[in-house]
Design an enzyme around this catalytic site. Structure first.
Site, PDB file in Angstrom:
ATOM      1  N   GLY A 207       0.820  -1.214   0.000  1.00  9.48           N
ATOM      2  CA  GLY A 207       0.000   0.000   0.000  1.00  9.48           C
ATOM      3  C   GLY A 207       0.849   1.258   0.000  1.00  9.48           C
ATOM      4  N   GLU A 208       0.601   2.137   0.958  1.00  9.48           N
ATOM      5  CA  GLU A 208       1.331   3.411   0.997  1.00  9.48           C
ATOM      6  C   GLU A 208       2.834   3.234   1.210  1.00  9.48           C
ATOM      7  OE1 GLU A 208       1.114   5.917   4.459  1.00  9.48           O
ATOM      8  OE2 GLU A 208       0.196   4.359   5.667  1.00  9.48           O
ATOM      9  N   GLY A 210       4.639   1.046  -0.542  1.00 12.13           N
ATOM     10  CA  GLY A 210       5.274   0.569  -1.761  1.00 12.13           C
ATOM     11  C   GLY A 210       5.123  -0.921  -1.987  1.00 12.13           C
ATOM     12  N   ASP A 238      -5.171  -3.616  -8.290  1.00 11.97           N
ATOM     13  CA  ASP A 238      -5.411  -4.118  -9.647  1.00 11.97           C
ATOM     14  C   ASP A 238      -4.736  -3.224 -10.684  1.00 11.97           C
ATOM     15  OD1 ASP A 238      -7.097  -6.261  -8.792  1.00 11.97           O
ATOM     16  OD2 ASP A 238      -8.654  -4.779  -8.408  1.00 11.97           O
TER      17      ASP A 238
END
Lengths: 308, 308
Positions: A207-208, A210, A238
């Protein structure tokens, strides 16, 4: 250039975030993957299913992006898969408010004849038996089969999941799911265990924070672009997978070195996806903006150190 | 080469992790900063205080690393600062079991005469009034003043903290603390608010997720090395700060471009620190191993993308 076949949901989403909410809008894993991969003008086809309630304009949108939609079955008297969710304030977690499988419950994927020899197969999040069935239909072994999955299948169809994991070259999975799948907290150890399950390449999405690409003892780290604001994370994973697969299809080079670039492209495209609701940002994303952001990724990570 | 003055605790730590526990061992922010900076053979001095119970061999260890210890006051009838903590299974959180300030309660830092003109000042985690007092003693404005701090001072001495933040060029702070200091969840927005408080450079440490360096609208991301196992995170943040400050002192170049390298060096050295208890790994760390790991950091992040 390689042909790319994408299997996954084409769906309606209804999303609530701290910034607002939507009615039923275009969503689904294959939709996001396809729109993202379309950045590379590759020959791609989506294999999916929708109901008679699915608007023609959504199908047209995909067609206009050079995506072959002949593999999207339309069940006239059925309803399209629907998902609804609400994101928490930190945007890192969400509650599912509704999941209506509808036509997805009896989905039998059919790969279009022209795509049975596709070099790249992107298996978006779906029941692992459906994913396996797509691999079964390929007339020659793809150069690269990529699998995306979720904790849902670990809970409900673990054996089927293991059977498809065995058959793919690359798996993309988020950090918590990698931990669940392996029972290992360390992502390095988790990646090694997943290697042993089959895939030669393991992409762990954080996620945030990487994404990590593992291959044998090598590892590559693509940061997420630090953003002022994440508006809607739906489809980011996706979109990442679509950028990854699309870049590999475009270049035809599935080496580890080139996969690093594919991971960077995936992260870059995902950074756009989260800026607006649903597919809004990805529907019309000029190549120039993508190139500018790729430059930001370079600036973000490249250094030239002097060993002292 | 620039002179480096380091203020911070020199202390005893007792640590429990899922892998084992220690008796009282050498610890303290200035200790970790000093050992880390000593990799660069810079002229450095530690300003701190210990009690009569502090072993001579620990002081000798610092001296042997070319660290000037004349600024470490020894209070013969006092006891050394002691901290004890227990890490949870995920190693990302910990409980403090004991904090005995002892001689630290009345600490009046005195910068050695030879270091009052040091170009680089590294203010390790301590009461902000003590940090300010070190800046007051400098006879010329340092080329770079770097501040490390903790949520503890936000809770107990916020005004004093703001007064010292105003005076420094760089702040190093972890992600949760940046959020607490600014009331902003987005680290991009938090960094901007901290810029407005004074520091031109903001380093946000994200533990296993690496570190971000912000400067105006520019940002640089140093990943943490993906490790199989974090044995003991104690001192990792200080080791990062020491590598950062030491590299800048060695090169004498405090530009943003060079700070990127400093952040990479800091991350590299911190990746060693967590491999063993306390200072054990840092006490004898061959330069060759550091260079090998720097190469790993390069391999981890460098890519050569073709825009398609």
């Amino acid at each position: 250039m390689s042909k790319l076949v994408i299997v996954g949901t084409v769906a309606f989403d209804a999303i609530e975030t701290p910034f607002g909410k939507t009615d039923k809008i275009l969503g689904g894993a294959a939709t996001f993957i396809g729109l993202s991969a379309s950045q590379f003008n590759v020959d791609s086809a989506i294999v999916s299913v929708v109901g008679g309630d699915f608007p023609q304009e959504y199908l047209d949108l995909l067609s206009e992006k050079n995506i072959d939609i002949s593999g999207i079955e339309i069940i006239k008297d059925g309803k399209t898969f629907f998902w609804s969710g609400r994101y928490h304030n930190d945007m890192n977690s969400r509650d599912t408010l509704a999941t209506e499988l509808n036509v997805l419950a009896d989905f039998n994927p059919v790969v279009p004849q022209d795509y049975k020899d596709a070099e790249i197969v992107m298996l978006g999040n779906l029941h692992p038996i459906v994913q396996s069935s797509v691999l079964d239909q390929m007339t020659k072994k793809p150069k690269l089969a990529i699998l995306d999955t979720m904790n849902f299948w670990m809970d409900s169809a673990l054996e089927d999941l293991h059977n498809v994991i065995k058959r793919v070259d690359v798996i993309t999975i988020n950090d918590e799911e990698a931990r669940q799948l392996t029972g290992e907290y360390s992502l390095v150890v988790a990646a090694r265990k997943i290697h042993e399950m089959g895939p030669k390449y393991v992409v762990i999405k954080k996620g945030e924070h990487g994404a990590l690409l593992f291959h044998n003892d090598s590892v590559f780290y693509a940061p997420a672009l630090p953003l002022e604001e994440v508006f809607d994370p739906t489809g980011a994973g996706d979109t990442f997978a679509g950028g990854f697969a699309g870049y590999l299809a475009k270049t035809g080079d599935v080496s580890f070195e080139n996969m690093k670039n594919a991971v960077i492209y995936g992260s870059t495209l995902a950074s756009f996806c989260v800026e607006k609701f649903g597919t809004e940002r990805m529907k019309n994303l000029p190549k120039k903006e993508v190139h500018q952001r790729l430059q930001q990724f370079k600036d973000l990570t490249q250094f030239d150190i002097e060993l002292t």
